[in-house]
Design an enzyme around this catalytic site. Structure first.
Site, PDB file in Angstrom:
ATOM      1  N   HIS A  39       6.770  -0.513   7.117  1.00 57.33           N
ATOM      2  CA  HIS A  39       6.251   0.923   8.164  1.00 57.33           C
ATOM      3  C   HIS A  39       6.560  -0.107  10.169  1.00 57.33           C
ATOM      4  CE1 HIS A  39       2.204  -0.423   9.190  1.00 57.33           C
ATOM      5  NE2 HIS A  39       1.408  -0.657   7.559  1.00 57.33           N
ATOM      6  N   GLN A  75      -7.736 -14.280  -0.533  1.00 59.43           N
ATOM      7  CA  GLN A  75      -6.028 -14.681   1.099  1.00 59.43           C
ATOM      8  C   GLN A  75      -6.418 -15.368   1.114  1.00 59.43           C
ATOM      9  OE1 GLN A  75      -6.004 -11.715   3.471  1.00 59.43           O
ATOM     10  NE2 GLN A  75      -4.714 -13.349   4.986  1.00 59.43           N
ATOM     11  N   LYS A 115      -2.932   2.182  17.970  1.00 63.29           N
ATOM     12  CA  LYS A 115      -2.007   1.616  17.487  1.00 63.29           C
ATOM     13  C   LYS A 115      -0.691   2.462  17.427  1.00 63.29           C
ATOM     14  CE  LYS A 115      -3.955  -1.302  13.541  1.00 63.29           C
ATOM     15  NZ  LYS A 115      -3.892  -1.515  12.110  1.00 63.29           N
ATOM     16  N   LYS A 126       2.380   5.990  14.942  1.00 64.77           N
ATOM     17  CA  LYS A 126       1.969   7.711  14.631  1.00 64.77           C
ATOM     18  C   LYS A 126       2.898   8.435  15.103  1.00 64.77           C
ATOM     19  CE  LYS A 126      -0.889   5.223  11.255  1.00 64.77           C
ATOM     20  NZ  LYS A 126      -0.914   5.989   9.744  1.00 64.77           N
ATOM     21  N   THR A 127       3.253   9.108  13.900  1.00 70.76           N
ATOM     22  CA  THR A 127       3.600  10.863  14.961  1.00 70.76           C
ATOM     23  C   THR A 127       2.914  12.159  14.000  1.00 70.76           C
ATOM     24  OG1 THR A 127       5.858  11.210  13.335  1.00 70.76           O
ATOM     25  CG2 THR A 127       5.751   9.197  14.943  1.00 70.76           C
ATOM     26  N   THR A 139       1.583  -0.926   0.015  1.00 63.67           N
ATOM     27  CA  THR A 139       0.170  -0.131   0.098  1.00 63.67           C
ATOM     28  C   THR A 139       0.898   0.957  -0.128  1.00 63.67           C
ATOM     29  OG1 THR A 139      -0.305  -0.266   2.521  1.00 63.67           O
ATOM     30  CG2 THR A 139      -1.854  -0.839   1.303  1.00 63.67           C
ATOM     31  N   HIS A 190       4.653  -3.194   9.747  1.00 64.95           N
ATOM     32  CA  HIS A 190       5.705  -4.500   9.108  1.00 64.95           C
ATOM     33  C   HIS A 190       6.433  -4.858  10.075  1.00 64.95           C
ATOM     34  CE1 HIS A 190       3.592  -2.362   5.502  1.00 64.95           C
ATOM     35  NE2 HIS A 190       2.746  -3.249   5.746  1.00 64.95           N
ATOM     36  N   ARG A 200      -9.972   1.536   0.693  1.00 64.12           N
ATOM     37  CA  ARG A 200      -9.125   2.090   0.578  1.00 64.12           C
ATOM     38  C   ARG A 200      -8.445   2.641  -1.124  1.00 64.12           C
ATOM     39  NH1 ARG A 200      -4.788  -0.474   3.954  1.00 64.12           N
ATOM     40  NH2 ARG A 200      -5.283  -2.288   5.199  1.00 64.12           N
ATOM     41  N   LYS A 215     -10.196  -1.076   8.825  1.00 62.75           N
ATOM     42  CA  LYS A 215     -10.621   0.381   7.629  1.00 62.75           C
ATOM     43  C   LYS A 215     -12.048   0.845   8.078  1.00 62.75           C
ATOM     44  CE  LYS A 215      -5.866   1.496   6.323  1.00 62.75           C
ATOM     45  NZ  LYS A 215      -5.540   1.562   7.312  1.00 62.75           N
ATOM     46  N   ASP A 275      -6.013  -8.718  13.429  1.00 61.32           N
ATOM     47  CA  ASP A 275      -6.915  -7.794  12.782  1.00 61.32           C
ATOM     48  C   ASP A 275      -7.223  -8.876  11.485  1.00 61.32           C
ATOM     49  OD1 ASP A 275      -4.713  -7.849  11.545  1.00 61.32           O
ATOM     50  OD2 ASP A 275      -5.380  -5.794  10.763  1.00 61.32           O
TER      51      ASP A 275
END
Length: 408
Positions: free
Chosen positions: A45, A171, A227, A230-231, A40, A48, A86, A82, A192
């Site tokens: 990140h 999947q 989660k 994130k910043t 994506t 992952h 997406r 989500k 998830d």
């Protein structure tokens, strides 16, 4: 200690389709397993990273990892977690992102001598005949059960597209394909992914009469259940161009006290005995555990040299007015100077300590900005050319800082 129990003791395991069978598989066999990565973005990140660390841990115990990149599933997008659909990506973007993923993962997972396998599910999904696929795969799925799954249920109020409804089937087909081609018996993923993983386990059982298994891991969340990764600037990326090693280090150095030990257990290869010693620390001594966590995680992603530089710079900054060559640094060019000076607000924006001058003003008014450890009280404060020749350190709050030097 068996691998399954170690995963439990590290707080990693969320659910397993058959816990006893999975434990036996991990502790007594050399199993081929897989984890999927949808491309994506053009970099992996922090989320992952947890999956990669688990893959590496499994590999060290003799198991064979398959990393499957979603050249096919990425064309649809996973609706799990989500609230909206997406963004649809082009085939060219997906192919580029997969190339980036492979390069990053290759530094972390040992692919020599066939010790790991990288595959692209676009190789089989994009060439499927849709009617044949529905007859062979779709017939095994109950729409009622799919809509009751958490990954779809949360989307029903806002609207779930038929496109996304196909994701679980695709999947699940991946697991069937990997079982047939590689003897893959185990799918791993974040919690998830539980519904999607069950779909694959049941598809293999129905089509092949074979027992395969699913194992999910806890998502990387802080003590408040949010989660991590994130910043203010966005996601914490593994690509050093998107998140420099020092910023990556600082993210872990600055996490909440309540999250340090959990992250040590989940994200590092430190022994549980060593972690137990850090768990005894209290008060300001917890900062030693944070430094250790930040160093270990940065070393895994960016190497020992970059981790050492980041650690040295962090120690210098938290010392009284110390300066380090390894601090994040911006050169101030002549065109930024007016009458031999540059405003603090301009420096805040140039060093990305503030997104705009307006935000910079607010920070100054709130007393959150210091220049060389002296609090800035005037909106019009400026730094002279002479000061820049020696280097100036601007801090935002207690944790964010930047060094400015005069361009030569």
């Amino acid at each position: 200690m068996g691998l399954y129990k170690e995963f439990l003791d590290r707080g990693l395991i969320a659910q397993a389709t058959d816990p006893e069978a999975v434990e036996k598989l991990l502790d007594n066999e050399k199993v081929t397993f897989y984890i999927g990565f949808d491309p994506t973005a053009d970099s992996l990140h922090v989320g992952h990273f947890l999956q990669m660390k688990i893959m590496a841990h499994m590999q060290q115990h003799g198991h064979h990892p398959i990393a499957i990149f979603g050249g096919g599933t990425g064309m649809i997008g996973d609706p799990s977690g989500k609230s909206d659909m997406r963004k649809m990506l082009t085939k060219e973007t997906i192919a580029h992102n997969i190339d980036c993923f492979k390069k990053q993962m290759g530094k972390f997972i040992d692919t020599s001598d066939g010790k790991a396998t990288f595959v692209n599910n676009g190789d089989w999904l994009l060439n499927l005949n849709y009617v044949d696929f529905l007859r062979e795969v779709g017939v095994h799925f109950s729409v009622n059960r799919m809509l009751a799954a958490e990954c779809y249920k949360s989307r029903l109020e806002k609207g779930l597209t038929f496109l996304e409804l196909n994701y679980m089937l695709m999947q699940s087909y991946d697991f069937y394909k990997l079982y047939k081609d590689y003897g893959c018996k185990l799918e791993l993923g974040g919690d998830d992914q539980w519904s999607n993983i069950i779909g694959g386990v049941e598809l293999v059982r129905r089509k092949e009469g074979a027992e395969v298994y699913g194992l999910t891991f806890n998502l990387l969340t802080n003590s408040e259940g949010k989660k991590m990764g994130k910043t203010e600037k966005g996601a914490v990326w593994l690509d050093p161009e998107k998140t420099p090693p020092y910023d990556f280090f600082q993210y872990w150095r600055n996490i909440g006290d309540a999250d340090v030990i959990k992250c040590m257990k989940m994200l590092t290869f430190m022994s549980l005995e060593e972690i137990a010693e850090y768990e005894k620390l209290e008060g300001s001594d917890i900062n030693k555990a944070k430094e250790k966590l930040a160093y270990e995680v940065t070393k895994l992603i960016h190497g020992e040299e970059e981790a050492g530089k980041a650690l040295e710079a962090a120690k210098a900054v938290f010392g009284a007015g110390a300066v380090s060559e390894n601090m994040p640094t911006t050169e101030v060019t002549a065109d930024m100077l007016t009458d031999g000076k540059v405003s603090v607000l301009d420096l805040l924006v140039a060093g990305k300590l503030a997104p705009s001058k307006g935000e910079g003003r607010r920070l100054v008014q709130q007393g959150g900005i210091t220049v060389n450890d002296v609090k800035v009280t005037e909106i019009g404060a400026a730094v002279s050319e002479a000061e820049l020749s020696d280097g100036v350190v601007i801090k935002k709050g207690k944790k964010a800082f930047h060094r400015f030097v005069l361009a030569k």
